[in-house]
Enzyme design. Structure first.
Site, PDB file in Angstrom:
ATOM      1  N   HIS A 148       0.871  -1.182   0.000  1.00 30.67           N
ATOM      2  CA  HIS A 148       0.000   0.000   0.000  1.00 30.67           C
ATOM      3  C   HIS A 148       0.912   1.237   0.000  1.00 30.67           C
ATOM      4  O   HIS A 148       0.922   2.023   0.942  1.00 30.67           O
ATOM      5  CB  HIS A 148      -0.950  -0.029   1.200  1.00 30.67           C
ATOM      6  CG  HIS A 148      -2.173   0.836   1.058  1.00 30.67           C
ATOM      7  ND1 HIS A 148      -3.450   0.349   1.165  1.00 30.67           N
ATOM      8  CD2 HIS A 148      -2.303   2.164   0.812  1.00 30.67           C
ATOM      9  CE1 HIS A 148      -4.323   1.342   1.010  1.00 30.67           C
ATOM     10  NE2 HIS A 148      -3.637   2.452   0.798  1.00 30.67           N
ATOM     11  N   ASN A 316     -11.741  -0.570  -4.782  1.00 28.61           N
ATOM     12  CA  ASN A 316     -11.870   0.624  -3.956  1.00 28.61           C
ATOM     13  C   ASN A 316     -12.718   1.627  -4.720  1.00 28.61           C
ATOM     14  O   ASN A 316     -12.417   1.967  -5.866  1.00 28.61           O
ATOM     15  CB  ASN A 316     -10.498   1.244  -3.671  1.00 28.61           C
ATOM     16  CG  ASN A 316      -9.630   0.338  -2.799  1.00 28.61           C
ATOM     17  OD1 ASN A 316     -10.088  -0.697  -2.304  1.00 28.61           O
ATOM     18  ND2 ASN A 316      -8.384   0.723  -2.609  1.00 28.61           N
ATOM     19  N   GLU A 377     -12.410  -0.809  -0.198  1.00 28.63           N
ATOM     20  CA  GLU A 377     -12.410   0.530   0.408  1.00 28.63           C
ATOM     21  C   GLU A 377     -13.639   1.273  -0.068  1.00 28.63           C
ATOM     22  O   GLU A 377     -13.960   1.256  -1.260  1.00 28.63           O
ATOM     23  CB  GLU A 377     -11.190   1.371   0.000  1.00 28.63           C
ATOM     24  CG  GLU A 377      -9.893   0.957   0.637  1.00 28.63           C
ATOM     25  CD  GLU A 377      -8.720   1.879   0.254  1.00 28.63           C
ATOM     26  OE1 GLU A 377      -8.950   3.053  -0.107  1.00 28.63           O
ATOM     27  OE2 GLU A 377      -7.579   1.396   0.306  1.00 28.63           O
TER      28      GLU A 377
HETATM   29  C1  FCB Z   1      -7.461   5.509  -1.414  1.00 27.52           C
HETATM   30  C2  FCB Z   1      -6.254   4.941  -0.712  1.00 27.52           C
HETATM   31  C3  FCB Z   1      -6.373   4.992   0.791  1.00 27.52           C
HETATM   32  C4  FCB Z   1      -6.994   6.279   1.270  1.00 27.52           C
HETATM   33  C5  FCB Z   1      -8.278   6.558   0.536  1.00 27.52           C
HETATM   34  C6  FCB Z   1      -8.992   7.790   1.005  1.00 27.52           C
HETATM   35  O1  FCB Z   1      -7.123   5.871  -2.722  1.00 27.52           O
HETATM   36  O2  FCB Z   1      -6.053   3.607  -1.101  1.00 27.52           O
HETATM   37  O3  FCB Z   1      -5.110   4.770   1.353  1.00 27.52           O
HETATM   38  O4  FCB Z   1      -6.096   7.309   1.166  1.00 27.52           O
HETATM   39  O5  FCB Z   1      -8.018   6.657  -0.843  1.00 27.52           O
END
Ligand code: FCB
Length: 474
Positions: A148, A316, A377
């Protein structure tokens, strides 16, 4: 294929949980997700761990970047962050008490192999050992993400994602992590959002390592794709029983106006953000309009290395982007345009469109073979008020999460292979170039005292998770 039953096996021992008070619980409607749907929280190492010098960890590109004056909006860095390295046990308890049954975290490469290649640092892996044991004790299934964005600085000094050798360096690191944790962690994600790391870190330069330009971006993108493939191959060669995948940021890309120029620019941006990840992994090719840029970087077997079956894809999702033709933009002359007036937005200005998540998942269903997916996410940044009565009231975040969970339910009804949802994020954290001033947590962190305070969004999720327990999985 990742079997839900296995993923949840460790959650079976979950004890009955007391109900949490809070006004948000009363909010209707409650999205209906199928039994067996996996509820999780998501974090990343550099954003929460702190303890940057503990137990043999060496600097990452984000340590270097955040300590460079002017790079982080509020001048903060991840030296302490949420101090999760020392407070992980209490953080796991907090999750378990709220009813989470899965947790996606990332492993810091500079803790495991501090110089990026060479000796494995057992003390660094010990931390993840303790974390995983605690998660399992509390009935939470761990999902580990190997990268990450916190590349060991020592590797950046050797060219980082511009050096083709990184595909082998990453495979060695993946093997080391799995050798220690693979007996207890079943789902493994290789990378987090490679196109975002390529675009912001290696193109715009507003993320670490701060590199700029088209050639830099293209090279970083290809070598990440390659490392994703070598990582999967390295682990599969030793273990057939793990669930291997990767995590992409996917979003609808809309033209900022109806002009042919903006429409074409949106198409190019879509290729750079979405299909530059998806097409190589699922179809073994780059988007046609960009093939000529990738060709000089692509050796004979590269596309076969990248095109490997995955057991799951992490998605995400935050919202769509509006793109205009911009002759000065490094990214294929495509830049951010105006968001249509009246579009709801979060504090960061990101447009909100829950139905965009349905569109993204339908795209995977229709064009990429409907792979098993987790939303790894999803969440929102808002200006939170001070806690009252031991709770932070964050009604906008509650609404955002509810709408996106409804979108999850819609996508499942429409035949998308969506298996779970991990909220971003468990904790307020170090939000990259924004620093500590921009909060995404469902738990508030006071960065002076490091005290944790639940938000109404945590209570909302908690109510849902208890009403639709994942432990009732098929
Ligand atoms: C994503 C990232 C994460 C966080 C969110 C808000 O792009 O993966 O680490 O910063 O945005």
């Amino acid at each position: 294929m990742l079997r839900r039953r296995d993923f949840l096996a460790c959650a079976a021992a979950a004890t009955a949980l007391p109900a949490l008070p809070g006004p948000a619980r009363a909010q209707a409607p409650m999205p209906k997700l199928p039994s067996g749907f996996i509820w999780g929280a998501s974090t990343s190492a550099y954003q929460i761990e702190g303890a940057v010098k503990a137990d043999g960890r060496a600097p990452s590109i984000w340590d270097t970047f955040s300590h460079t004056p002017g790079r982080i909006a509020d001048g903060t860095n991840g030296d302490i962050a949420c101090d999760h390295y020392n407070r992980y046990a209490a953080d796991v308890d907090l999750m378990a008490d709220a009813g989470f049954r899965a947790y996606r975290f990332s492993i810091a490469w500079p803790r495991v192999i501090p110089q990026g290649t060479g000796p494995v640092n057992a003390a660094g892996l010990d931390f993840y050992d303790r974390l995983v044991d605690r998660l399992l004790q509390r009935g939470i299934a761990p999902m580990a993400c190997l990268y990450h964005w916190d590349l060991p600085q020592a590797l950046q000094d050797r060219g980082g994602w511009h050096n083709r050798d990184i595909a082998n360096w990453f495979a060695d690191y993946a093997r080391a992590a799995v050798a220690r944790l693979g007996d207890r962690v079943r789902p493994w994600a290789m990378l987090n959002e490679p196109s975002v790391h390529a675009i912001f870190g290696h193109g715009f330069g507003n993320h670490a390592p701060g590199l700029t330009g088209w050639a830099s971006y293209v090279t970083a993108q290809h070598h990440q794709n390659l490392a994703q493939g070598t990582g999967i191959a390295a682990i599969r060669a030793e273990r057939r029983d793990l669930a291997l995948g990767t995590v992409f940021s996917l979003q609808p890309i809309y033209p900022a106006s109806n002009t042919p120029q903006d429409v074409a620019a949106a198409g190019r941006f879509d290729a750079c953000w979405n299909t530059i990840n998806l097409d190589p992994l699922f179809h073994g090719r780059y988007p046609a309009e960009f093939e000529r840029y990738f060709a000089p970087l692509t050796a004979a077997n590269d596309m076969a290395t990248i095109r490997v079956p995955v057991d799951f894809l992490g998605v995400n999702y935050y919202g769509p982007s509006y793109i205009k033709h911009d002759p000065g933009a490094f990214l294929a002359q495509a830049g951010y345009g105006a968001v249509p007036p009246g579009t709801p937005r979060t504090l960061l200005g990101w447009p909100i469109e829950a139905n965009g998540l349905v569109k993204v998942l339908a795209r995977l269903r229709d064009h990429y073979g409907n792979p098993p997916v987790y939303v790894t996410e999803n969440g929102a940044c808002y200006e939170d008020p001070a806690p009252t009565g031991g709770v932070v009231q964050d009604p906008e975040r509650v609404a955002y999460i509810r709408e996106h969970l409804e979108a999850c339910a819609t996508a499942i009804r429409q035949g998308c292979a969506l298996n779970g949802y991990f909220v971003w994020s468990l904790l307020d954290n170090f939000e990259w170039a924004e620093g500590e001033r921009r909060r995404f947590g469902v738990v508030r962190v006071d960065f002076d005292t490091l005290e944790r305070t639940p938000k109404a969004s945590l209570q909302f999720l908690s109510g849902l998770m208890r009403a639709q327990p994942a432990s009732a999985a098929p």
